[in-house]
Design a protein around this motif. Structure first.
Motif, PDB file in Angstrom:
ATOM      1  N   ILE A 176       0.840  -1.203   0.000  1.00 40.08           N
ATOM      2  CA  ILE A 176       0.000   0.000   0.000  1.00 40.08           C
ATOM      3  C   ILE A 176       0.876   1.253   0.000  1.00 40.08           C
ATOM      4  O   ILE A 176       0.610   2.209  -0.736  1.00 40.08           O
ATOM      5  CB  ILE A 176      -0.974  -0.014   1.197  1.00 40.08           C
ATOM      6  CG1 ILE A 176      -2.029  -1.102   0.993  1.00 40.08           C
ATOM      7  CG2 ILE A 176      -1.626   1.346   1.390  1.00 40.08           C
ATOM      8  CD1 ILE A 176      -2.850  -1.402   2.241  1.00 40.08           C
ATOM      9  N   GLU A 177       1.918   1.237   0.811  1.00 43.67           N
ATOM     10  CA  GLU A 177       2.824   2.395   0.854  1.00 43.67           C
ATOM     11  C   GLU A 177       3.508   2.611  -0.499  1.00 43.67           C
ATOM     12  O   GLU A 177       3.647   3.745  -0.947  1.00 43.67           O
ATOM     13  CB  GLU A 177       3.857   2.235   1.965  1.00 43.67           C
ATOM     14  CG  GLU A 177       3.275   2.375   3.356  1.00 43.67           C
ATOM     15  CD  GLU A 177       2.499   3.670   3.557  1.00 43.67           C
ATOM     16  OE1 GLU A 177       3.028   4.750   3.206  1.00 43.67           O
ATOM     17  OE2 GLU A 177       1.362   3.606   4.054  1.00 43.67           O
ATOM     18  N   LEU A 178       3.937   1.528  -1.150  1.00 45.08           N
ATOM     19  CA  LEU A 178       4.547   1.662  -2.481  1.00 45.08           C
ATOM     20  C   LEU A 178       3.543   2.224  -3.487  1.00 45.08           C
ATOM     21  O   LEU A 178       3.884   3.084  -4.297  1.00 45.08           O
ATOM     22  CB  LEU A 178       5.080   0.309  -2.959  1.00 45.08           C
ATOM     23  CG  LEU A 178       6.336  -0.197  -2.260  1.00 45.08           C
ATOM     24  CD1 LEU A 178       6.610  -1.651  -2.648  1.00 45.08           C
ATOM     25  CD2 LEU A 178       7.535   0.675  -2.597  1.00 45.08           C
ATOM     26  N   ALA A 179       2.304   1.747  -3.422  1.00 45.60           N
ATOM     27  CA  ALA A 179       1.268   2.251  -4.336  1.00 45.60           C
ATOM     28  C   ALA A 179       0.998   3.731  -4.087  1.00 45.60           C
ATOM     29  O   ALA A 179       0.841   4.510  -5.037  1.00 45.60           O
ATOM     30  CB  ALA A 179      -0.011   1.428  -4.178  1.00 45.60           C
ATOM     31  N   LYS A 180       0.956   4.134  -2.819  1.00 49.05           N
ATOM     32  CA  LYS A 180       0.740   5.557  -2.498  1.00 49.05           C
ATOM     33  C   LYS A 180       1.867   6.425  -3.052  1.00 49.05           C
ATOM     34  O   LYS A 180       1.625   7.523  -3.550  1.00 49.05           O
ATOM     35  CB  LYS A 180       0.660   5.756  -0.980  1.00 49.05           C
ATOM     36  CG  LYS A 180      -0.629   5.306  -0.361  1.00 49.05           C
ATOM     37  CD  LYS A 180      -0.571   5.517   1.146  1.00 49.05           C
ATOM     38  CE  LYS A 180      -1.813   5.045   1.841  1.00 49.05           C
ATOM     39  NZ  LYS A 180      -1.712   5.173   3.318  1.00 49.05           N
ATOM     40  N   LEU A 181       3.093   5.926  -2.946  1.00 51.70           N
ATOM     41  CA  LEU A 181       4.249   6.702  -3.393  1.00 51.70           C
ATOM     42  C   LEU A 181       4.368   6.793  -4.908  1.00 51.70           C
ATOM     43  O   LEU A 181       4.750   7.823  -5.441  1.00 51.70           O
ATOM     44  CB  LEU A 181       5.541   6.084  -2.845  1.00 51.70           C
ATOM     45  CG  LEU A 181       5.887   6.378  -1.410  1.00 51.70           C
ATOM     46  CD1 LEU A 181       7.072   5.530  -0.966  1.00 51.70           C
ATOM     47  CD2 LEU A 181       6.212   7.856  -1.233  1.00 51.70           C
ATOM     48  N   TYR A 182       4.077   5.696  -5.602  1.00 53.61           N
ATOM     49  CA  TYR A 182       4.459   5.607  -7.011  1.00 53.61           C
ATOM     50  C   TYR A 182       3.316   5.446  -8.011  1.00 53.61           C
ATOM     51  O   TYR A 182       3.571   5.391  -9.204  1.00 53.61           O
ATOM     52  CB  TYR A 182       5.436   4.442  -7.205  1.00 53.61           C
ATOM     53  CG  TYR A 182       6.693   4.612  -6.404  1.00 53.61           C
ATOM     54  CD1 TYR A 182       7.604   5.621  -6.719  1.00 53.61           C
ATOM     55  CD2 TYR A 182       6.966   3.814  -5.307  1.00 53.61           C
ATOM     56  CE1 TYR A 182       8.752   5.811  -5.970  1.00 53.61           C
ATOM     57  CE2 TYR A 182       8.117   3.993  -4.556  1.00 53.61           C
ATOM     58  CZ  TYR A 182       9.003   4.994  -4.894  1.00 53.61           C
ATOM     59  OH  TYR A 182      10.129   5.176  -4.147  1.00 53.61           O
ATOM     60  N   SER A 183       2.084   5.368  -7.545  1.00 56.10           N
ATOM     61  CA  SER A 183       1.009   5.123  -8.503  1.00 56.10           C
ATOM     62  C   SER A 183      -0.096   6.167  -8.373  1.00 56.10           C
ATOM     63  O   SER A 183       0.123   7.241  -7.811  1.00 56.10           O
ATOM     64  CB  SER A 183       0.469   3.693  -8.329  1.00 56.10           C
ATOM     65  OG  SER A 183      -0.238   3.296  -9.492  1.00 56.10           O
ATOM     66  N   THR A 184      -1.265   5.839  -8.854  1.00 56.10           N
ATOM     67  CA  THR A 184      -2.373   6.785  -8.910  1.00 56.10           C
ATOM     68  C   THR A 184      -3.026   6.973  -7.543  1.00 56.10           C
ATOM     69  O   THR A 184      -2.780   6.206  -6.611  1.00 56.10           O
ATOM     70  CB  THR A 184      -3.450   6.302  -9.906  1.00 56.10           C
ATOM     71  OG1 THR A 184      -4.081   5.133  -9.366  1.00 56.10           O
ATOM     72  CG2 THR A 184      -2.845   5.994 -11.259  1.00 56.10           C
ATOM     73  N   ARG A 218      -6.022   1.867  -2.559  1.00 62.78           N
ATOM     74  CA  ARG A 218      -7.281   1.169  -2.235  1.00 62.78           C
ATOM     75  C   ARG A 218      -7.432  -0.094  -3.085  1.00 62.78           C
ATOM     76  O   ARG A 218      -7.812  -1.153  -2.588  1.00 62.78           O
ATOM     77  CB  ARG A 218      -8.466   2.120  -2.419  1.00 62.78           C
ATOM     78  CG  ARG A 218      -9.763   1.564  -1.887  1.00 62.78           C
ATOM     79  CD  ARG A 218     -10.909   2.572  -1.870  1.00 62.78           C
ATOM     80  NE  ARG A 218     -11.213   3.086  -3.195  1.00 62.78           N
ATOM     81  CZ  ARG A 218     -11.023   4.355  -3.575  1.00 62.78           C
ATOM     82  NH1 ARG A 218     -10.513   5.229  -2.750  1.00 62.78           N
ATOM     83  NH2 ARG A 218     -11.334   4.749  -4.789  1.00 62.78           N
ATOM     84  N   PHE A 219      -7.112   0.009  -4.363  1.00 61.25           N
ATOM     85  CA  PHE A 219      -7.191  -1.137  -5.277  1.00 61.25           C
ATOM     86  C   PHE A 219      -6.234  -2.242  -4.827  1.00 61.25           C
ATOM     87  O   PHE A 219      -6.619  -3.407  -4.712  1.00 61.25           O
ATOM     88  CB  PHE A 219      -6.857  -0.672  -6.698  1.00 61.25           C
ATOM     89  CG  PHE A 219      -6.742  -1.778  -7.703  1.00 61.25           C
ATOM     90  CD1 PHE A 219      -7.858  -2.479  -8.119  1.00 61.25           C
ATOM     91  CD2 PHE A 219      -5.509  -2.111  -8.244  1.00 61.25           C
ATOM     92  CE1 PHE A 219      -7.748  -3.505  -9.055  1.00 61.25           C
ATOM     93  CE2 PHE A 219      -5.388  -3.127  -9.177  1.00 61.25           C
ATOM     94  CZ  PHE A 219      -6.518  -3.821  -9.580  1.00 61.25           C
ATOM     95  N   VAL A 220      -4.982  -1.884  -4.564  1.00 57.55           N
ATOM     96  CA  VAL A 220      -3.966  -2.842  -4.126  1.00 57.55           C
ATOM     97  C   VAL A 220      -4.397  -3.501  -2.813  1.00 57.55           C
ATOM     98  O   VAL A 220      -4.302  -4.721  -2.657  1.00 57.55           O
ATOM     99  CB  VAL A 220      -2.585  -2.141  -3.993  1.00 57.55           C
ATOM    100  CG1 VAL A 220      -1.608  -2.978  -3.197  1.00 57.55           C
ATOM    101  CG2 VAL A 220      -2.024  -1.822  -5.372  1.00 57.55           C
ATOM    102  N   ASN A 221      -4.901  -2.711  -1.882  1.00 58.53           N
ATOM    103  CA  ASN A 221      -5.355  -3.245  -0.607  1.00 58.53           C
ATOM    104  C   ASN A 221      -6.469  -4.278  -0.812  1.00 58.53           C
ATOM    105  O   ASN A 221      -6.444  -5.354  -0.212  1.00 58.53           O
ATOM    106  CB  ASN A 221      -5.835  -2.114   0.295  1.00 58.53           C
ATOM    107  CG  ASN A 221      -6.213  -2.582   1.675  1.00 58.53           C
ATOM    108  OD1 ASN A 221      -5.608  -3.487   2.236  1.00 58.53           O
ATOM    109  ND2 ASN A 221      -7.226  -1.953   2.250  1.00 58.53           N
ATOM    110  N   GLY A 222      -7.432  -3.961  -1.658  1.00 57.19           N
ATOM    111  CA  GLY A 222      -8.548  -4.875  -1.896  1.00 57.19           C
ATOM    112  C   GLY A 222      -8.114  -6.193  -2.512  1.00 57.19           C
ATOM    113  O   GLY A 222      -8.514  -7.270  -2.052  1.00 57.19           O
TER     114      GLY A 222
END
Length: 137
Positions: free
Chosen positions: A110-118, A123-127
């Motif tokens: 989730i932290e990587l997604a927050k840093l580097y994605s949309t 939320r998508f990655v977490n689900g």
């Protein structure tokens, strides 16, 4: 930042590069290995990053099948490249590395997604990873 957190970022970088550049992961890993050899401060994170990438390569078909089955409305090809790489990395950790608790793999992803994605990626990655975690139990 812990060595494992750094390793996850390095693994994400390699998975992302191979995907975006349409290059083999072997070539990307070889270049990173050479770079790591010249920078001793990278040694601690290099070994685990390599383990993640090798694990994703070894189990990519199974990992991609699980991601596809739980990513409602999204094919693996349609996902943003960063999200796809994050999901592969965290899925490998949850399914094939018993040293990493699923909650840690999910939080790090989730932290990587927050840093580097949309904005919607975390939320998508977490689900998706939550469902994969239930599957792995």
């Amino acid at each position: 930042m812990s060595a494992r957190t750094k390793a996850r970022k390095r693994a994400l970088d390699m998975l992302f590069q191979a995907d975006v550049r349409n290059e083999s992961l072997a070539a990307i890993v070889a270049a990173e290995a050479k770079r790591a050899a010249g920078e001793p401060d990278r040694a601690a994170s290099w070994l685990y990053a390599r383990e993640i990438v090798d694990g994703v390569v070894d189990h990519q078909d199974e990992i991609d099948e699980l991601i596809s089955s739980y990513a409602q409305g999204w094919t693996i090809e349609r996902m943003p490249n960063v999200d796809r790489a994050v999901l592969r990395l965290a899925s490998w950790e949850m399914l094939y590395n018993p040293e990493v608790p699923p909650a840690v793999a999910i939080d790090e992803a989730i932290e990587l997604a927050k840093l580097y994605s949309t904005d919607d990626s975390a939320r998508f990655v977490n689900g998706v990873l939550g469902k994969i975690s239930q599957h792995a139990e």
